[in-house]
Design a protein around this motif. Structure first.
Motif, short mmCIF file in Angstrom:
data_model
loop_
_atom_site.label_atom_id
_atom_site.label_comp_id
_atom_site.label_asym_id
_atom_site.label_seq_id
_atom_site.Cartn_x
_atom_site.Cartn_y
_atom_site.Cartn_z
N THR A 9 0.63 -1.21 -0.09
CA THR A 9 0.12 0.04 -0.07
C THR A 9 0.87 1.40 0.05
O THR A 9 1.63 1.37 0.91
N MET A 36 -5.16 12.65 -1.80
CA MET A 36 -6.55 12.61 -1.62
C MET A 36 -7.08 11.25 -2.27
O MET A 36 -7.95 10.46 -1.68
N ASN A 37 -6.74 11.18 -3.56
CA ASN A 37 -7.36 10.06 -4.22
C ASN A 37 -7.07 8.67 -3.77
O ASN A 37 -7.61 7.73 -3.92
N LYS A 38 -5.63 8.67 -3.41
CA LYS A 38 -5.15 7.09 -2.93
C LYS A 38 -5.11 7.20 -1.44
O LYS A 38 -4.30 6.09 -1.03
N ASN A 39 -5.86 8.10 -0.77
CA ASN A 39 -5.67 7.94 0.78
C ASN A 39 -4.31 7.71 1.26
O ASN A 39 -4.08 6.94 2.27
N ASN A 41 -1.43 9.56 3.42
CA ASN A 41 -1.11 10.66 4.35
C ASN A 41 0.04 11.42 4.43
O ASN A 41 -0.03 12.47 4.99
N ARG A 56 -1.88 14.51 4.87
CA ARG A 56 -3.20 14.32 4.68
C ARG A 56 -3.90 14.00 6.30
O ARG A 56 -3.48 13.18 7.10
N VAL A 58 -7.55 13.35 8.69
CA VAL A 58 -8.84 13.08 8.78
C VAL A 58 -9.42 13.45 10.05
O VAL A 58 -8.99 12.79 11.29
N VAL A 63 -11.81 15.70 5.45
CA VAL A 63 -10.51 15.33 5.04
C VAL A 63 -9.78 16.37 4.22
O VAL A 63 -10.51 16.82 3.40
#
Length: 195
Positions: A9, A36-39, A41, A56, A58, A63
């Motif tokens: 990941t 943002m698109n791939k989550n 951080n 990133r 949350v 987010v």
């Protein structure tokens, strides 16, 4: 473009621009969009001369991606907290979040002290006047403002130097051992079309 991949990941992106390319807000938005698109951080945007660090976050259902550092190459050794937060080991262990959380807390404290300096100085002088004597009220207010200024300066130094963490060495201090470059290598690449 590069990615730090852990257990299959992506956990951090590195957006590399040419050394002759000035970093712009559009580049910031591009990296933020990828994150943002791939989550993902953590992100670093660089042209080799300037390094911008992003996180990133949350919070409940909100987010967002925020810049946590903008550092010139020659200043990197003086900003170890931000740099350490983006190391593979720190990301793997979760220490990155703690380091950046501390830096964010310090920045928020600094903003509050700067924005509310006069009100805070009056409150401090009122406490001293109530507890000691009304005769020291005006002196206490002046000195309270000076104390707040010193506190803001100390916070800035702490953010720049080491983010308040005592677990990481300062510039020039390797903690008695040399860094192992084998631990810091590219483990995967992601094409723009995959993002």
């Amino acid at each position: 473009d590069y990615a730090l991949i852990l257990d299959g990941t992506p956990v951090a992106f590195l957006e590399a621009k040419g050394a002759d390319t000035a970093l712009t807000a559009d580049h910031d938005k591009q990296l933020s969009s990828y994150m943002m698109n791939k989550n993902v951080n953590y992100g670093i945007l660089t042209n080799g001369k300037q390094y911008r660090f992003f996180q990133r976050r949350v919070d409940a259902s909100n987010v967002n991606v925020q810049q946590v550092g903008d550092i010139a190459l020659e200043d990197l050794p003086n900003r170890l907290a931000v740099v350490k937060a983006f190391e593979k080991d720190a990301i793997e262990s979760g220490e990155s979040g703690k380091i950046l959380g501390r830096i964010n807390e310090l920045r928020e404290a600094r903003r509050t002290l700067e924005a509310e300096k006069d009100d805070l100085a009056v409150e401090l002088s009122n406490v001293l006047a109530d507890e000691v004597s009304d005769a020291i009220s005006s002196l206490a207010e002046t000195q309270a403002k000076e104390m707040i200024d010193r506190l803001v300066t100390d916070i800035e130094s702490e953010i720049d130097a080491d983010g308040g963490s005592t677990e990481y060495p300062k510039a020039g201090d390797t903690g008695g051992h040399s860094p192992d470059p084998a631990d810091n290598h590219i483990v995967g690449r992601i094409k723009r079309s995959e993002i």
